[in-house]
Design an enzyme around this catalytic site. Structure first.
Site, mmCIF file in Angstrom:
data_model
loop_
_atom_site.group_PDB
_atom_site.id
_atom_site.type_symbol
_atom_site.label_atom_id
_atom_site.label_comp_id
_atom_site.label_asym_id
_atom_site.label_seq_id
_atom_site.Cartn_x
_atom_site.Cartn_y
_atom_site.Cartn_z
ATOM 1 N N HIS A 168 -27.229 -0.718 106.869
ATOM 2 C CA HIS A 168 -28.094 -1.842 106.827
ATOM 3 C C HIS A 168 -29.310 -2.038 105.844
ATOM 4 O O HIS A 168 -30.241 -1.360 106.099
ATOM 5 C CB HIS A 168 -28.503 -2.125 108.325
ATOM 6 C CG HIS A 168 -29.325 -3.200 108.777
ATOM 7 N ND1 HIS A 168 -28.489 -4.565 109.170
ATOM 8 C CD2 HIS A 168 -30.537 -3.759 108.501
ATOM 9 C CE1 HIS A 168 -29.437 -5.450 109.290
ATOM 10 N NE2 HIS A 168 -30.771 -4.913 108.931
ATOM 11 N N CYS A 169 -29.366 -3.239 105.366
ATOM 12 C CA CYS A 169 -30.252 -3.228 104.017
ATOM 13 C C CYS A 169 -31.184 -4.534 104.579
ATOM 14 O O CYS A 169 -30.791 -5.599 104.548
ATOM 15 C CB CYS A 169 -29.657 -3.683 102.810
ATOM 16 S SG CYS A 169 -31.022 -3.679 101.526
ATOM 17 N N PRO A 170 -32.395 -4.037 104.961
ATOM 18 C CA PRO A 170 -33.558 -5.135 105.165
ATOM 19 C C PRO A 170 -33.700 -6.005 104.076
ATOM 20 O O PRO A 170 -34.444 -7.031 104.320
ATOM 21 C CB PRO A 170 -34.521 -4.434 105.791
ATOM 22 C CG PRO A 170 -34.408 -3.010 105.166
ATOM 23 C CD PRO A 170 -33.022 -2.613 105.208
#
Length: 386
Positions: A168-170
Site C-alpha cells: 500500500h503506497c500512501p
C-alpha cells in the site's frame, strides 16, 4: 385519499461495496480514504516543474537548445499520467463472499477439519495448491470469507483482499496490485528521470550564469516580477527538492527493477517467501529476466471483477395525498358495521337471546338454506288445530 406510488431508485454497486475506499465520478475513480500524502506528491511535482518551466527553461532554450523544455514537458506529462492511472484505478480488489458462499465454505471447512473440542485452537484454514510443481498455500481471509488466490493479501488500510498484492503506497493514495503495478513502476521510473533531468539542468543554469556575471552576482540577480526574491534562490530551492527526492525515488526504482527481474512482489520480499530458511524456489519466475519483465510489464491486463458501476435497483414507495371531486349525487360509502349495529328497517336478535340453530342433518324434509338466506314460511303455518 392517498395513493401509493412506487419509484425505482438506481443504486450503483460501488455505493454498497465494503472496505475503506472512496469513489468519485460515479464509481469511475477508486482510491484509499487516506489521501493527504497523495496531495503532497502532487504539490511537490507540480510546484517543482512549474518553477523549472517558468524560469530556467526559458534561459536554457535560448542559450542551449529549445529541445530542453520539450523533453522536460514529455517526462512531466508521462509521470503525471502514470501517477493518476495508478491512484485512480482498481488495484485488483477481490470481492467478498456472499452470505450463501460464506456458509458453504464454512460447511466445507467443518467437514474437512471435523469438530474441534472446546478449549482447543482450531487448525489453520489453508488449502494446498500446486503451481509449476511447487506447493503453494492458499490462506483463508476471515474478513472477506474467502480463500485468497495465490500472491493475494489483505490490505489493512483499505480493508480489502488485493490480487498479487505488492504494497500500500500512501504517496499514490492507493494499493499497488495486479491491475496497477505496471503503471506504478512506470511512474517511479519516469519520476526518477524527471528528477535527474531538472536537477542536472538547474546546476547547468547556475553554472552558465556564473560564467557570465560571476557566482555572487548570480545570487544577487532578481527578476523584475519578483523584486524581493532572487531568481537563483528559487533555483536553489528546486535543487534541494530534487536532491532529497533523488535518493528515495531512484532507490525505489532500482529496488522495483530488481523485483520485476525476479517476478517477485514487495510483500513476498519482506516476508522472505522465496528466500527464507526453506530456500523455496519462486514458482512464478520463468528463470529469465526478459520473460519476467515482459510478463509483469507487458502481459495482458485483467479486467476488474468488482463491477463498480453495475446497477442495483431498489424500490421506494411514497404516499401522495389527493382529493377526488364529488358530484351532487355522490354519496358517502356506508361505514363498516360492527356485530352489535343494525341498519335501519332491519331487526337483529338480541345478543342475550341466541337464535336457535338447526343443523342440516336435523331437518331432512326442509330445504337447506345457505348463510344469510331468509326462512320461507310453510303453507300450514297459519292453520289452527281444532
Amino acid at each position: 385519499m392517498s395513493v401509493m406510488v412506487a419509484r425505482k431508485k438506481v443504486v450503483r454497486k460501488w455505493e454498497k461495496l465494503p472496505g475503506r475506499n472512496t469513489f468519485c465520478c460515479d464509481g469511475r475513480i477508486m482510491m484509499a480514504r487516506q489521501k493527504g500524502i497523495f496531495y503532497l506528491t502532487l504539490f511537490l511535482i507540480l510546484g517543482t516543474c512549474a518553477l523549472f518551466f517558468a524560469f530556467e527553461c526559458r534561459y536554457l532554450a535560448v542559450q542551449l537548445s529549445p529541445a530542453i523544455p520539450v523533453f522536460a514537458a514529455v517526462l512531466f506529462l508521462f509521470a503525471m499520467a502514470t501517477l493518476l492511472r495508478t491512484s485512480f484505478s482498481d488495484p485488483g480488489v477481490i470481492p467478498r463472499a456472499l452470505p450463501d458462499e460464506a456458509a458453504f465454505i464454512e460447511m466445507e471447512i467443518e467437514a474437512t477439519n471435523g469438530t474441534v473440542p472446546q478449549g482447543q485452537r482450531p487448525p489453520p484454514r489453508i488449502k494446498n495448491f500446486q503451481i509449476n510443481n511447487q506447493i503453494v498455500k492458499l490462506k483463508y481471509c476471515y474478513t472477506c470469507k474467502i480463500f485468497r488466490p495465490p500472491r493475494a493479501s489483505h490490505c489493512s488500510i483499505c480493508d480489502n483482499c488485493v490480487e498479487r498484492f505488492d504494497h500500500h503506497c500512501p504517496w499514490v493514495g492507493n494499493c499497488v496490485g495486479k491491475r496497477n503495478y505496471r503503471y506504478f513502476y512506470l511512474f517511479i521510473l519516469s519520476l526518477s528521470l524527471l528528477t535527474i533531468y531538472i536537477f542536472t539542468f538547474n546546476i547547468v543554469y547556475v553554472a552558465l550564469k556564473s560564467l557570465k556575471i560571476g557566482f555572487l552576482n548570480t545570487l544577487k540577480e532578481t527578476p523584475g516580477t519578483y523584486p524581493s526574491m532572487s531568481l537563483t534562490v528559487l533555483t536553489v530551492l528546486e535543487v534541494l527538492i530534487c536532491f532529497f527526492t533523488l535518493w528515495s525515488v531512484v532507490g525505489l526504482t532500482g529496488f522495483h527493477t530488481f523485483l520485476v527481474a525476479l517476478n517477485q512482489t514487495t510483500n513476498e520480499d519482506i516476508k522472505g517467501s522465496w528466500t527464507g530458511k526453506n530456500r523455496v524456489q519462486n514458482p512464478y519466475s520463468h528463470g529469465n529476466i526478459v520473460k519476467n519483465c515482459c510478463e509483469v510489464l507487458c502481459g495482458p491486463l485483467p479486467p476488474s471483477v468488482l463491477d463498480r458501476r453495475g446497477i442495483l435497483q431498489q424500490e421506494e414507495s411514497t404516499a401522495q395525498e389527493g382529493s377526488c371531486p364529488r358530484g351532487p349525487g355522490t354519496q358517502e360509502p356506508p361505514a363498516m358495521q360492527g356485530p352489535g349495529q343494525a341498519q335501519e328497517g332491519h331487526s337483529v336478535l338480541s345478543p342475550q337471546v341466541p337464535a336457535p340453530s338447526v343443523s342440516d342433518t336435523e331437518m331432512p324434509e326442509e330445504k337447506q338454506r345457505t348463510s344469510g338466506e331468509l326462512p320461507v314460511p310453510s303453507p300450514d303455518a297459519g292453520r289452527v288445530e281444532h
